[in-house]
Design an enzyme around this catalytic site. Structure first.
Site, short mmCIF file in Angstrom:
data_model
loop_
_atom_site.label_atom_id
_atom_site.label_comp_id
_atom_site.label_asym_id
_atom_site.label_seq_id
_atom_site.Cartn_x
_atom_site.Cartn_y
_atom_site.Cartn_z
CD GLU A 79 50.62 5.92 -37.32
OE1 GLU A 79 50.14 4.78 -37.41
OE2 GLU A 79 51.78 6.20 -37.70
CB CYS A 95 52.61 5.83 -33.91
SG CYS A 95 53.85 6.23 -35.16
#
Length: 210
Positions: free
Chosen positions: A109, A140
């Site tokens: 991510e 993330c």
């Protein structure tokens, strides 16, 4: 005449054998081709959409993230992939390269967010969505919030990740605890001196807020 007949019979048998093997190889190739199409990184339909700049739907974008995660395992990375899209078009992708790059922040991510921000020349990804093959870890998830992505889609959840020894739940648990009760020792130090930077930021008139 007998030799000729025997020779002809051998040639015929050999020819039939070659024909059989050729057909067998053709079948195997067709089967393999179908398997690659079905299980490969991107279906022909999805590839055509990407090439022709046709918007992809949510399932197609998620399948791309999943395909990236599968590819990344074969390429020496972790089993995670992410896609950032806007209006159905892929802006950027990312995979987990923590061990490959010796970077504990190189999650899928975060990598996708960095690539999307660089491509769009902005730190604000409003109007974009992220598709990730697994529920994000706290790091993330924080990055997704900071990037101001409109929506997040994920496939595997954190319990699935825990089953293969990627246990992020303890970090979520740690964040809920008072500072003094966390497993990571932490101590406030020189706060009065550090506040100077915050004061300068507050007084700055030409700052770019984020």
């Amino acid at each position: 005449m007998k030799k000729t007949a025997i020779s002809f019979t051998k040639k015929t048998t050999h020819s039939r054998k070659n024909s059989y093997l050729s057909r067998l190889w053709l079948v195997l190739l067709l089967v393999a081709g179908g398997w690659v199409t079905a299980c490969g990184p991107q279906s022909e339909k999805e590839a055509a959409k990407t090439e022709n700049n046709i918007p992809m739907n949510e399932e197609e974008l998620m399948r791309k993230a999943i395909a990236l995660s599968i590819e990344n395992v074969a390429n020496g990375g972790g089993p995670f992939g992410a896609v950032i899209a806007k209006d159905g078009h892929i802006i950027a992708t990312g995979v987990n390269r923590v061990t490959a790059n010796h970077d504990p922040t190189a999650h899928a991510e975060v990598s996708a967010i960095r690539a999307a921000c660089e491509k769009l020349d902005t730190f604000d990804l409003s109007g974009c969505e992220i598709y990730t093959s697994c529920e994000p870890c706290p790091m993330c998830l924080g990055a997704i919030y900071w990037a101001r992505l409109d929506k997040m889609y994920f496939a595997n959840n954190k319990d699935d990740a825990k089953q293969i020894d990627f246990d992020d739940s303890f970090i979520y648990d740690e964040l809920a605890l008072p500072l003094s009760e966390r497993k990571l020792p932490a101590e406030i130090l020189l706060r009065d001196e550090a506040l100077k930077a915050f004061q300068l930021w507050r007084e700055k008139t030409n700052k770019i807020e984020y």
